[in-house]
Design a protein around this motif. Structure first.
Motif, PDB file in Angstrom:
ATOM      1  N   PRO A  32       1.159  -1.421   0.254  1.00 20.70           N
ATOM      2  CA  PRO A  32      -0.105   0.300  -0.110  1.00 20.70           C
ATOM      3  C   PRO A  32       0.855   1.384  -0.414  1.00 20.70           C
ATOM      4  O   PRO A  32       2.178   1.386   0.165  1.00 20.70           O
ATOM      5  CB  PRO A  32      -0.930   0.137   1.415  1.00 20.70           C
ATOM      6  CG  PRO A  32      -0.916  -1.054   1.415  1.00 20.70           C
ATOM      7  CD  PRO A  32       0.011  -2.122   0.827  1.00 20.70           C
ATOM      8  N   THR A  33       0.655   2.616  -0.948  1.00 21.84           N
ATOM      9  CA  THR A  33       0.978   3.395  -0.656  1.00 21.84           C
ATOM     10  C   THR A  33       0.230   4.962  -1.144  1.00 21.84           C
ATOM     11  O   THR A  33      -1.205   4.497  -1.189  1.00 21.84           O
ATOM     12  CB  THR A  33       2.067   3.444  -1.952  1.00 21.84           C
ATOM     13  OG1 THR A  33       3.031   4.440  -1.974  1.00 21.84           O
ATOM     14  CG2 THR A  33       1.280   3.728  -3.045  1.00 21.84           C
ATOM     15  N   THR A  34       0.629   5.572  -1.475  1.00 20.20           N
ATOM     16  CA  THR A  34       0.226   6.580  -1.490  1.00 20.20           C
ATOM     17  C   THR A  34       0.371   7.334  -3.482  1.00 20.20           C
ATOM     18  O   THR A  34       0.960   7.372  -3.694  1.00 20.20           O
ATOM     19  CB  THR A  34       0.625   8.192  -0.790  1.00 20.20           C
ATOM     20  OG1 THR A  34       1.753   8.727  -1.165  1.00 20.20           O
ATOM     21  CG2 THR A  34       0.321   8.239   0.355  1.00 20.20           C
ATOM     22  N   PHE A  35      -0.482   7.580  -3.809  1.00 23.43           N
ATOM     23  CA  PHE A  35      -1.228   7.919  -5.414  1.00 23.43           C
ATOM     24  C   PHE A  35      -1.859   8.911  -5.439  1.00 23.43           C
ATOM     25  O   PHE A  35      -2.302  10.247  -4.068  1.00 23.43           O
ATOM     26  CB  PHE A  35      -2.145   7.044  -6.282  1.00 23.43           C
ATOM     27  CG  PHE A  35      -3.392   6.916  -6.177  1.00 23.43           C
ATOM     28  CD1 PHE A  35      -3.878   7.144  -6.987  1.00 23.43           C
ATOM     29  CD2 PHE A  35      -3.609   6.294  -4.316  1.00 23.43           C
ATOM     30  CE1 PHE A  35      -5.110   7.018  -7.269  1.00 23.43           C
ATOM     31  CE2 PHE A  35      -4.980   6.269  -5.109  1.00 23.43           C
ATOM     32  CZ  PHE A  35      -6.131   6.914  -5.900  1.00 23.43           C
ATOM     33  N   ALA A  88     -10.798   4.391  -9.803  1.00 25.49           N
ATOM     34  CA  ALA A  88     -11.468   3.495  -9.064  1.00 25.49           C
ATOM     35  C   ALA A  88     -10.572   2.011  -8.934  1.00 25.49           C
ATOM     36  O   ALA A  88     -11.057   1.325  -7.847  1.00 25.49           O
ATOM     37  CB  ALA A  88     -12.400   2.726 -10.125  1.00 25.49           C
ATOM     38  N   PRO A  89      -9.655   1.253  -9.768  1.00 23.62           N
ATOM     39  CA  PRO A  89      -8.846   0.089  -9.198  1.00 23.62           C
ATOM     40  C   PRO A  89      -8.073   0.429  -8.351  1.00 23.62           C
ATOM     41  O   PRO A  89      -8.017  -0.267  -7.931  1.00 23.62           O
ATOM     42  CB  PRO A  89      -8.701   0.423 -10.893  1.00 23.62           C
ATOM     43  CG  PRO A  89      -8.983   1.313 -11.745  1.00 23.62           C
ATOM     44  CD  PRO A  89      -9.469   2.264 -11.203  1.00 23.62           C
ATOM     45  N   LEU A  90      -7.548   1.714  -8.235  1.00 18.41           N
ATOM     46  CA  LEU A  90      -5.725   2.283  -7.518  1.00 18.41           C
ATOM     47  C   LEU A  90      -6.750   2.661  -5.828  1.00 18.41           C
ATOM     48  O   LEU A  90      -5.913   2.539  -4.634  1.00 18.41           O
ATOM     49  CB  LEU A  90      -5.139   3.421  -7.817  1.00 18.41           C
ATOM     50  CG  LEU A  90      -5.245   3.070  -8.648  1.00 18.41           C
ATOM     51  CD1 LEU A  90      -4.255   4.543  -9.404  1.00 18.41           C
ATOM     52  CD2 LEU A  90      -3.935   1.868  -8.508  1.00 18.41           C
ATOM     53  N   ASP A  91      -8.025   2.870  -5.958  1.00 18.04           N
ATOM     54  CA  ASP A  91      -8.661   3.525  -4.089  1.00 18.04           C
ATOM     55  C   ASP A  91      -8.673   1.972  -3.754  1.00 18.04           C
ATOM     56  O   ASP A  91      -8.981   2.104  -2.437  1.00 18.04           O
ATOM     57  CB  ASP A  91     -10.140   4.039  -4.459  1.00 18.04           C
ATOM     58  CG  ASP A  91      -9.989   5.013  -5.025  1.00 18.04           C
ATOM     59  OD1 ASP A  91      -8.998   5.951  -4.799  1.00 18.04           O
ATOM     60  OD2 ASP A  91     -11.132   5.952  -5.606  1.00 18.04           O
ATOM     61  N   LYS A 124      -6.752  -0.076  -2.872  1.00 18.51           N
ATOM     62  CA  LYS A 124      -5.247  -0.661  -1.521  1.00 18.51           C
ATOM     63  C   LYS A 124      -4.374   0.660  -1.699  1.00 18.51           C
ATOM     64  O   LYS A 124      -3.735   0.149  -0.220  1.00 18.51           O
ATOM     65  CB  LYS A 124      -4.473  -1.709  -3.534  1.00 18.51           C
ATOM     66  CG  LYS A 124      -3.580  -2.399  -2.349  1.00 18.51           C
ATOM     67  CD  LYS A 124      -2.895  -3.612  -2.916  1.00 18.51           C
ATOM     68  CE  LYS A 124      -2.218  -3.831  -2.018  1.00 18.51           C
ATOM     69  NZ  LYS A 124      -1.234  -5.394  -3.404  1.00 18.51           N
ATOM     70  N   HIS A 125      -4.626   1.762  -2.393  1.00 19.16           N
ATOM     71  CA  HIS A 125      -3.953   2.697  -1.882  1.00 19.16           C
ATOM     72  C   HIS A 125      -4.643   3.953  -1.372  1.00 19.16           C
ATOM     73  O   HIS A 125      -5.934   3.350  -1.609  1.00 19.16           O
ATOM     74  CB  HIS A 125      -2.915   3.261  -3.194  1.00 19.16           C
ATOM     75  CG  HIS A 125      -2.107   2.612  -4.265  1.00 19.16           C
ATOM     76  ND1 HIS A 125      -2.031   1.214  -3.509  1.00 19.16           N
ATOM     77  CD2 HIS A 125      -2.478   0.740  -4.993  1.00 19.16           C
ATOM     78  CE1 HIS A 125      -0.994   0.284  -4.155  1.00 19.16           C
ATOM     79  NE2 HIS A 125      -1.893   0.474  -4.945  1.00 19.16           N
ATOM     80  N   LYS A 126      -4.115   4.956  -1.248  1.00 16.73           N
ATOM     81  CA  LYS A 126      -4.412   6.046  -0.644  1.00 16.73           C
ATOM     82  C   LYS A 126      -4.582   7.438  -1.281  1.00 16.73           C
ATOM     83  O   LYS A 126      -3.354   7.440  -1.979  1.00 16.73           O
ATOM     84  CB  LYS A 126      -4.146   5.924   0.749  1.00 16.73           C
ATOM     85  CG  LYS A 126      -4.890   5.532   2.204  1.00 16.73           C
ATOM     86  CD  LYS A 126      -4.205   5.800   3.384  1.00 16.73           C
ATOM     87  CE  LYS A 126      -5.140   4.815   4.169  1.00 16.73           C
ATOM     88  NZ  LYS A 126      -4.608   5.311   6.232  1.00 16.73           N
ATOM     89  N   VAL A 127      -5.012   7.913  -1.143  1.00 16.24           N
ATOM     90  CA  VAL A 127      -5.131   9.788  -1.960  1.00 16.24           C
ATOM     91  C   VAL A 127      -4.095  10.426  -1.598  1.00 16.24           C
ATOM     92  O   VAL A 127      -4.515  10.757  -0.394  1.00 16.24           O
ATOM     93  CB  VAL A 127      -6.187   9.697  -2.795  1.00 16.24           C
ATOM     94  CG1 VAL A 127      -6.361  11.392  -3.244  1.00 16.24           C
ATOM     95  CG2 VAL A 127      -6.955   8.855  -4.181  1.00 16.24           C
ATOM     96  N   ASP A 128      -3.554  11.149  -1.642  1.00 16.17           N
ATOM     97  CA  ASP A 128      -2.914  11.981  -1.253  1.00 16.17           C
ATOM     98  C   ASP A 128      -2.106  13.363  -2.538  1.00 16.17           C
ATOM     99  O   ASP A 128      -1.385  12.858  -3.195  1.00 16.17           O
ATOM    100  CB  ASP A 128      -1.420  11.313  -0.722  1.00 16.17           C
ATOM    101  CG  ASP A 128      -0.440  12.654   0.586  1.00 16.17           C
ATOM    102  OD1 ASP A 128      -1.053  13.470   0.286  1.00 16.17           O
ATOM    103  OD2 ASP A 128       0.029  11.992   1.277  1.00 16.17           O
ATOM    104  N   LEU A 129      -3.221  14.368  -2.252  1.00 11.37           N
ATOM    105  CA  LEU A 129      -2.601  15.544  -3.237  1.00 11.37           C
ATOM    106  C   LEU A 129      -1.643  16.082  -3.227  1.00 11.37           C
ATOM    107  O   LEU A 129      -1.109  16.786  -4.227  1.00 11.37           O
ATOM    108  CB  LEU A 129      -4.209  16.270  -3.707  1.00 11.37           C
ATOM    109  CG  LEU A 129      -5.833  15.483  -3.567  1.00 11.37           C
ATOM    110  CD1 LEU A 129      -6.553  16.073  -3.923  1.00 11.37           C
ATOM    111  CD2 LEU A 129      -4.780  14.939  -4.739  1.00 11.37           C
TER     112      LEU A 129
END
Length: 306
Positions: free
Chosen positions: A197-200, A223-226, A228-233
């Motif tokens: 898991p990472t941020t994108f 949608a496919p990334l949400d 497993k990973h977290k959003v970080d703007l």
């Protein structure tokens, strides 16, 4: 009408027809700024100073060739081998004692060495936008990360008209389903089952493409990334950069996008402004309302005090 006059008019008509003569190859010659970008290409999406697109392309190609030679030492040999593949060493029977065949093969080899290049300028017919196609064995994402990592350390500016240098690992049409497929291909490692898991984050820019809407692209790609990973703007480790223009779209994955000044070569060397400490300036020695003078920091002195 006299005979001499008719001959003169006939000669004038022949001269006019001669002036209008045009060779067939010039008639069907492609325009210089024709749009030749097609799906399946890979390369680099570049922004430039208005009116300096060609100069931007030339200096960017020089920059790419400089760092590609460091990252891929045997690149020129591989390009030559691919360009002459199937001609020189197809089979033992291909070797002939005929002098004409040997000369033809040597000429073909020389032409391939001159024409085959690792990078090629592709006009976008849009102001301030440049597309540079690269050789199939070059990884645009890896090369861009290598360039910015080195230039961040050296602090040496090597371009003048180039703005953002964005990898275009996937070039596809500007249709929503095609963009989603291209984003999955770019983020294949992030979508793997054993991926940590990472941020994108997503960066989506749309130019001259009215049918494509940004508010539809972002949810479909994320949608496919949400799952497993977290959003970080602000400080995302991986950023998917989507650049749609006209009927085409380029997609690339960048690591530490914000830390690299959004891949902008113009602002890469700008240093952060540090706030200067406030210094108390001495004030003039003027008397206050009581008639007592001020010291250098504005404090009233009572000279009559004991």
């Amino acid at each position: 009408m006299s005979k001499r006059t008719s001959e003169k008019n006939a000669s004038d008509g022949q001269q006019k027809r001669a002036k209008r003569f045009q060779q067939m190859k010039e008639r069907f010659k492609k325009p210089q700024n024709s749009f030749e970008i097609s799906p399946g290409m890979k390369g680099f999406f570049v922004t430039s100073v208005r009116g300096r697109e060609k100069k931007c392309a030339l200096e960017t190609i020089d920059l790419l060739e400089e760092y590609a030679a460091k990252l891929y030492p045997n690149l020129e040999q591989e390009i030559v081998m691919d360009g002459t593949d199937g001609k020189d060493d197809e089979s033992p029977q291909a070797e002939s004692n005929d002098i004409e065949d040997e000369i033809a093969r040597e000429v073909a080899t020389i032409k391939s060495e001159k024409t085959l290049k690792p990078f090629r300028y592709m006009p976008t017919t849009i102001d301030c936008l440049v597309y540079i196609k690269c050789y199939k064995k070059i990884d645009p994402e890896k090369l861009v990360q290598f360039i910015f990592a080195d230039m961040s350390k050296s602090k040496q500016r090597k371009t003048r008209f180039t703005g953002r240098l964005i990898p275009a690992k996937v070039t596809t049409t500007s249709k929503l389903d095609a963009i989603v497929r291209g984003a999955k291909e770019v983020a294949r490692d992030l979508l793997a089952e054993d991926a940590e898991p990472t941020t994108f984050a997503l960066v989506v820019n749309i130019r001259y493409c009215d049918d494509l809407k940004r508010d539809k692209v972002i949810p479909a790609v994320a949608a496919p990334l949400d799952t497993k990973h977290k959003v970080d703007l602000k400080n995302a480790r991986y950023t998917i950069v989507i650049e749609a223009f006209k009927s085409m779209c380029t997609i690339g994955l960048v690591e530490n996008y914000n830390a690299l000044k959004r891949l902008n070569l113009q602002t890469l060397f700008d240093e952060k402004e540090t706030p200067k400490p406030k210094v108390l300036e001495p004030q003039s020695r003027e008397p206050n309302d009581d008639g007592l003078p001020f010291d250098s920091y504005g404090t009233a002195k009572n000279e009559l005090a004991e």
